[in-house]
Design an enzyme around this catalytic site. Structure first.
Site, PDB file in Angstrom:
ATOM      1  N   HIS A  29     -66.683  22.684  53.218  1.00  0.00           N
ATOM      2  CA  HIS A  29     -65.121  23.172  53.683  1.00  0.00           C
ATOM      3  C   HIS A  29     -65.749  24.453  54.737  1.00  0.00           C
ATOM      4  O   HIS A  29     -66.263  25.260  54.292  1.00  0.00           O
ATOM      5  CB  HIS A  29     -64.557  23.751  52.594  1.00  0.00           C
ATOM      6  CG  HIS A  29     -64.322  22.645  51.782  1.00  0.00           C
ATOM      7  ND1 HIS A  29     -64.281  22.685  50.123  1.00  0.00           N
ATOM      8  CD2 HIS A  29     -63.701  21.370  51.698  1.00  0.00           C
ATOM      9  CE1 HIS A  29     -63.933  21.615  49.723  1.00  0.00           C
ATOM     10  NE2 HIS A  29     -63.586  20.838  50.599  1.00  0.00           N
ATOM     11  N   GLU A  32     -65.272  28.280  54.009  1.00  0.00           N
ATOM     12  CA  GLU A  32     -65.924  29.081  52.683  1.00  0.00           C
ATOM     13  C   GLU A  32     -67.352  29.254  53.204  1.00  0.00           C
ATOM     14  O   GLU A  32     -68.169  28.513  53.579  1.00  0.00           O
ATOM     15  CB  GLU A  32     -66.118  27.778  51.550  1.00  0.00           C
ATOM     16  CG  GLU A  32     -64.601  27.314  51.421  1.00  0.00           C
ATOM     17  CD  GLU A  32     -64.679  26.328  50.215  1.00  0.00           C
ATOM     18  OE1 GLU A  32     -65.761  26.061  49.501  1.00  0.00           O
ATOM     19  OE2 GLU A  32     -63.606  25.700  49.932  1.00  0.00           O
ATOM     20  N   HIS A 125     -70.107  26.293  47.780  1.00  0.00           N
ATOM     21  CA  HIS A 125     -68.684  26.370  47.957  1.00  0.00           C
ATOM     22  C   HIS A 125     -68.088  27.804  47.373  1.00  0.00           C
ATOM     23  O   HIS A 125     -68.749  28.497  46.854  1.00  0.00           O
ATOM     24  CB  HIS A 125     -67.739  25.300  47.062  1.00  0.00           C
ATOM     25  CG  HIS A 125     -67.924  23.937  47.535  1.00  0.00           C
ATOM     26  ND1 HIS A 125     -66.930  23.390  48.338  1.00  0.00           N
ATOM     27  CD2 HIS A 125     -68.875  23.011  47.482  1.00  0.00           C
ATOM     28  CE1 HIS A 125     -67.352  22.307  48.591  1.00  0.00           C
ATOM     29  NE2 HIS A 125     -68.353  21.946  47.889  1.00  0.00           N
ATOM     30  N   GLU A 185     -70.108  26.663  43.035  1.00  0.00           N
ATOM     31  CA  GLU A 185     -68.869  27.101  43.369  1.00  0.00           C
ATOM     32  C   GLU A 185     -68.675  28.886  42.905  1.00  0.00           C
ATOM     33  O   GLU A 185     -69.234  28.973  41.898  1.00  0.00           O
ATOM     34  CB  GLU A 185     -67.697  26.691  42.340  1.00  0.00           C
ATOM     35  CG  GLU A 185     -66.498  26.775  42.873  1.00  0.00           C
ATOM     36  CD  GLU A 185     -65.900  26.106  44.160  1.00  0.00           C
ATOM     37  OE1 GLU A 185     -65.411  26.864  45.081  1.00  0.00           O
ATOM     38  OE2 GLU A 185     -65.894  25.066  44.185  1.00  0.00           O
TER      39      GLU A 185
END
EC number: 3.5.1.114
Lengths: 321, 321
Positions: A29, A32, A125, A185
Site C-alpha cells: 500500500h 503506508e 503494513h 501490521e
C-alpha cells in the site's frame, strides 16, 4: 544423562527445511510509509556490504506506482489480488495495473503454492488503528510463523498473532505467495505520515525476525510453547444513511484505540453525529481490532472481531538437508 | 453612578457592524472529515427548522469532487487558490478544477475585499499534528476573530490563535474571502478518518462561535482583554536525499506531538532512518506547530515555527445601524 535428554529433545522437535530466501516487502500500500522507508534503508545498507549471509533477503517495493503517488493503490487494492483466480486471470489492455503487478510479484516471489516460492514473505503494513504490532496470517498451525511471533514478543511493543481462516486458494494478500508468510501490521500511524516510534518498532521487529531465521538456519532448536491466536470471526460496518450510504456515526470514544480489549454485549460501539450511542448487539464477548482503520471505510468495515485461543506449538529445528 | 459607568464603558468600546451572514465551510480539503460531517449534520438540522435566526448561516462543501474521492484535492490544492491573482485568472479548458471552484466560491461568498462579501467565514480543517484547536488568520488586529478566540477558550480542548503575516492580496486560503475569517484547524486526526472526540470538539467550538455571533449581533458588549498570538516565522523541511529528494529522517520522538511546546536551540528535531539525531540550529527559542502534518510533506514542511506575543484587544460592541 544430560546428553540423553538432549537427544530426547531433538527426537520430539519437528524438523522443517531451512528458510534460505526471505522476501521483505514494503509499499504494497503506497501510503503506508514505515515499510517503504525500511525497505529502502535495508537496500542502502545491503549495498554497503553484508554479502556473507546465512539467509538471502530479497527486498521488494510491491506497488511502486502507488508509492510514487502516495496513495494506497492506483486502480484496485493490490493486496486483494493474490487469489489463484486473479493470479491466473488473462491480461488485456484494460486490466488494472495492480492485477498485472500481482502477477509480476507472483513470478518474482512464487509461483504461489509451488516449490519455487520464496521460503518466507514478510509484508510490511501500517494501520491507523491502535493495534501495536500484529502478524497476520492464513494459518494457525504454521510453526515457522508462530515461532517467529513468539520470538518477536521480546520486542518493546506488544506483538499479537491474527489468523484469517481462509483457504490458501482464496487467500488474497501478498504473503500468501510464499511458502510461509505474514503481514507485519503496525500502528497507530496516519497513512501518508511516518512516525519515528513506529518506524523504530518495525525496524526492531524485522531485525528480531531475521535474527530468528539465522538462528533457525544455523540449527538452533526452539522450545515448544504456546501463542495466543486471534481468529477473525466477523466485521461490523459503520451505521450509514440508507440513501446516500454516507456514514452517520463515528466509533465511540470508549472503543476508539481499544483494539484487543474484550468487547462485551451492550458496550458502546458508535456515537452518531447527532449524539446517539449505538451498542454491541452480539451475544459473545469478542476482541475488536482494526478499529477505525482509514482504508476500511470503503470496504464497509468499522472494526473486526476475533475469538482468542491458545495454540500449542511444538519444538522445531531445521532439517539437515 | 452605575449608569455613568455603563456609558463610560460604551464610549470606550469599539463599535463594529453586525455579522449578519456567517459561512460555515467544510471539505475545502476532501479528506479532512470532521468539517464535512459537521456541515452535513448542520444542514440536516437546518432542514428540520430553526428559521428565526439573528444570523444567517450559509453551509458550504467547498470541494465536492475532492470530498467524493476522499482526497485533499483533485488537481491543485484549493486552499492555495484564493489570491487576487488566481481569483481573477482567465479560465480555459486546461484550468485545474480547483481554480474554477475558487472563483465560484469567490462569487458565492465574496467577492474578496468587497462590501458584498459574507461577514465571517469559518473554514473547518483537520490536521495529523497534535495541535488541539487553532484559529488561523491573516490578521493580528481583527477584533472579531480575536474576541471569538477568547470566547472559544472556554471549550474543553486547548484553543490557540495563529497569525500568518501575509497581506490580503497574497492571502491564499478560503477564509480570506470573507470580511472576517479564520480556518478552524483541529487535530490530531489522520486524514480520511473521523475520530469522535475530534468531531465533538469541533461541534462544541462551532456552537460557541455561533453563540458569540448571536450575542454580538444582539448588542452584548464584550470586555477588553488579551489573546496569545502565535505569529508564523519560518518553516523547516525534512532532511532529504539530494538526488532522489526522498526524506531521510522522521520527526524525532521527543518533538512529535509536542506542538506549541517551546523548541530551544540544540533540541532534537529529527531522527534519521539510520539512527542519527538532528538538532534545532536556530538561535531563538520558538514555538513549533503543524509538526509532521501529512499534507505538508509535498510542500517541503516538517514543522512551522512561531513567535508568541500577547495582543491586547479592546472592548467591542455591535454598532446600532
Amino acid at each position: 544423562r544430560e546428553r540423553e535428554r538432549e537427544r530426547e529433545r531433538e527426537r520430539v522437535a519437528v524438523t522443517l527445511p531451512a528458510l534460505s530466501c526471505v522476501a521483505l516487502c514494503g509499499g504494497t500500500h503506497g501510503n503506508e510509509l514505515s515499510g517503504i522507508y525500511l525497505v529502502q534503508e535495508t537496500l542502502k545498507n545491503k549495498r554497503k556490504g553484508e554479502a556473507m549471509e546465512a539467509v538471502t533477503v530479497v527486498t521488494v517495493i510491491s506497488n511502486p506506482r502507488a508509492v510514487q503517488q502516495r496513495v494506497r493503490y492506483t486502480e484496485t487494492d493490490l493486496n486483494r489480488c493474490f487469489t489463484y483466480a486473479m493470479l491466473s486471470a488473462p491480461v488485456s489492455e484494460r486490466t488494472p495495473y495492480e492485477i498485472i503487478r500481482s502477477q509480476e510479484l507472483n513470478s518474482l516471489l512464487g509461483p504461489k503454492g509451488s516449490g519455487q516460492a520464496v521460503d518466507l514473505i514478510c509484508d510490511l503494513h501500517n494501520t491507523t488503528a491502535n493495534m501495536g504490532l500484529c502478524l497476520i496470517t492464513y494459518a494457525d498451525s504454521d510453526w515457522i510463523c508462530l515461532h517467529i511471533c513468539k520470538h518477536l514478543q521480546m520486542a518493546t511493543i506488544p506483538v499479537r498473532y491474527i489468523h484469517y481462516d481462509i483457504p490458501l486458494s482464496e487467500a488474497f494478500s501478498l504473503e500468501s505467495v510464499g511458502k510461509h508468510g505474514f503481514a507485519m501490521e503496525i500502528g497507530p500511524q496516519p497513512h501518508g505520515v511516518i512516525r519515528s516510534n513506529i518506524f523504530t518498532a518495525m525496524q526492531e521487529a524485522v531485525h528480531l525476525m531475521l535474527d530468528w531465521v539465522r538462528l533457525f538456519n544455523s540449527g538452533t532448536q526452539f522450545d515448544e510453547g504456546s501463542v495466543d491466536v486471534y481468529t477473525m470471526v466477523k466485521n461490523i460496518d459503520y451505521p450509514r444513511d440508507p440513501y446516500t450510504h454516507n456514514i452517520t456515526a463515528a466509533v465511540h470514544p470508549e472503543l476508539q484505540d481499544r483494539d484487543f480489549c474484550l468487547l462485551y454485549p451492550g458496550d458502546p460501539i458508535f456515537l452518531s453525529f447527532s449524539g446517539e450511542i449505538l451498542r454491541y448487539k452480539g451475544k459473545e464477548p469478542l476482541y475488536p481490532f482494526f478499529i477505525n482503520e482509514c482504508a476500511y471505510y470503503e470496504k464497509g468495515v468499522a472494526l473486526l472481531l476475533a475469538r482468542k485461543s491458545k495454540v500449542k506449538i511444538p519444538a522445531i529445528q531445521c532439517s539437515r538437508a
